[in-house]
Design an enzyme around this catalytic site. Structure first.
Site, PDB file in Angstrom:
ATOM      1  N   ASP A   1      -0.953  38.748  10.990  1.00 16.27           N
ATOM      2  CA  ASP A   1      -2.040  39.993  10.657  1.00 16.27           C
ATOM      3  C   ASP A   1      -3.376  39.020  10.135  1.00 16.27           C
ATOM      4  OD1 ASP A   1      -3.984  41.746  11.261  1.00 16.27           O
ATOM      5  OD2 ASP A   1      -3.389  43.281   9.941  1.00 16.27           O
ATOM      6  N   ALA A   2      -4.134  38.219  11.124  1.00 15.00           N
ATOM      7  CA  ALA A   2      -4.675  36.903  10.945  1.00 15.00           C
ATOM      8  C   ALA A   2      -6.040  36.809  10.955  1.00 15.00           C
ATOM      9  CB  ALA A   2      -3.556  35.315  10.946  1.00 15.00           C
ATOM     10  N   LYS A   3      -6.106  37.921  12.230  1.00 16.07           N
ATOM     11  CA  LYS A   3      -7.449  38.222  13.366  1.00 16.07           C
ATOM     12  C   LYS A   3      -8.338  36.857  13.280  1.00 16.07           C
ATOM     13  CE  LYS A   3      -7.741  42.567  11.842  1.00 16.07           C
ATOM     14  NZ  LYS A   3      -6.139  43.070  10.706  1.00 16.07           N
ATOM     15  N   ARG A   4      -7.835  36.246  13.305  1.00 18.70           N
ATOM     16  CA  ARG A   4      -8.390  33.986  14.047  1.00 18.70           C
ATOM     17  C   ARG A   4      -9.751  34.687  14.941  1.00 18.70           C
ATOM     18  NH1 ARG A   4      -7.342  33.945   9.138  1.00 18.70           N
ATOM     19  NH2 ARG A   4      -5.934  32.074   8.132  1.00 18.70           N
TER      20      ARG A   4
END
EC number: 4.1.1.23
Length: 276
Positions: free
Chosen positions: A97-100
């Protein structure tokens, strides 16, 4: 390189075996303290070990929130590497869950970090933001497809502020619906490479019927959504693709490993009963 026909097949197999619930690993400071752990790398490491040992063998999908490892610098990322590897070794799919979200070579580098076998952070999928334009995610989408991995693209998030952008009109539809349609077009090859993030805490007004990919639905438990809400919120979506996520709602049962695992199983069974 993973030898599989696509991320969707991998997802379907593990969900058929373990059920539809994504377990979040969110080691924020308040939760470490609730568990009686210091807000240090040692506390983070102990928290992570308990989560991997308790949830790895029973959860279909596990979602470590990258942000809570980052404040500890290189040592925090070393713990995150161990979490990703440990959960995958236990048979769970891992969503980083890095939301890059970026453009060009920068997005390509993010893709390499989270989706390439050559990276120690390599997961089975990653969350990504399309709000620099859906096609800005192309390096991640292509690398994920090549490796039978997935990208969960933010569409309609659970935070109230997101509505200002996501519900804005883009021609004849909302911005969020344009993201859904782009993901659906990506999945016509049957790989289900592109999933969506759609919050479980509110009615979203999206047409998800043609997505043909997983829908990560955060908000179960601490954010207020219940298993009983899911058939209403995701009416019209294929329930086989709906993947509710719970983090604090399950993690508050720790640090006792048995209590943590029991809380996960109880929540998963509620989800399965609600979705049918």
């Amino acid at each position: 390189m993973i030898d599989a026909s696509g991320f969707g097949d991998r997802y379907a197999r593990v969900v058929a075996e373990r059920g539809r619930l994504c377990a979040g690993i969110d080691p924020h400071a308040a939760l470490l303290e609730e568990w009686g752990l210091p807000v240090t790398v040692d506390g983070l490491s102990r928290f992570a070990d308990i989560c991997v040992d308790s949830l790895g063998p029973v959860a279909a999908v596990i979602k470590p929130q990258v942000a809570f490892f980052e404040p500890f610098g290189a040592a925090g990322f070393a713990v995150l590497e161990r979490v990703i590897a440990g959960c995958r070794d236990a048979g769970a799919l891992v969503v980083a869950d890095a939301k890059r979200g970026d453009i060009g070579s920068t997005m390509a580098a993010y893709a390499q970090a989270w989706l390439s076998d050559s990276s120690p952070l390599c997961a089975d999928s990653v969350t990504a933001s399309p709000y620099l334009g859906y096609e800005s995610l192309r390096p991640a989408l292509d690398l994920a497809r090549e490796g039978s991995r997935g990208v969960f693209v933010l569409a309609r998030t659970s935070n109230p502020e997101g509505g200002d952008i996501q519900r804005a009109r883009a021609g004849e539809q909302t911005v969020a619906q344009s993201i859904v349609d782009a993901a659906a077009a990506e999945n016509t090859d049957g790989t289900a490479t592109v999933g969506l993030v759609v919050g479980a805490t509110r009615e979203h007004g999206l047409d998800l019927a043609e997505l043909r990919g997983p829908i990560l639905a955060p908000g179960l438990g601490a954010q207020g959504a219940t298993a009983a809400d899911l058939p209403v919120v995701f009416d019209g979506a294929d329930p086989a693709w709906v993947l509710p996520a719970s983090s604090r709602g399950v993690l508050r049962a720790g640090p006792d490993p048995t209590s943590l695992r029991d809380a996960f199983v109880r929540t998963r069974d509620e989800v399965e009963a609600a979705l049918g």
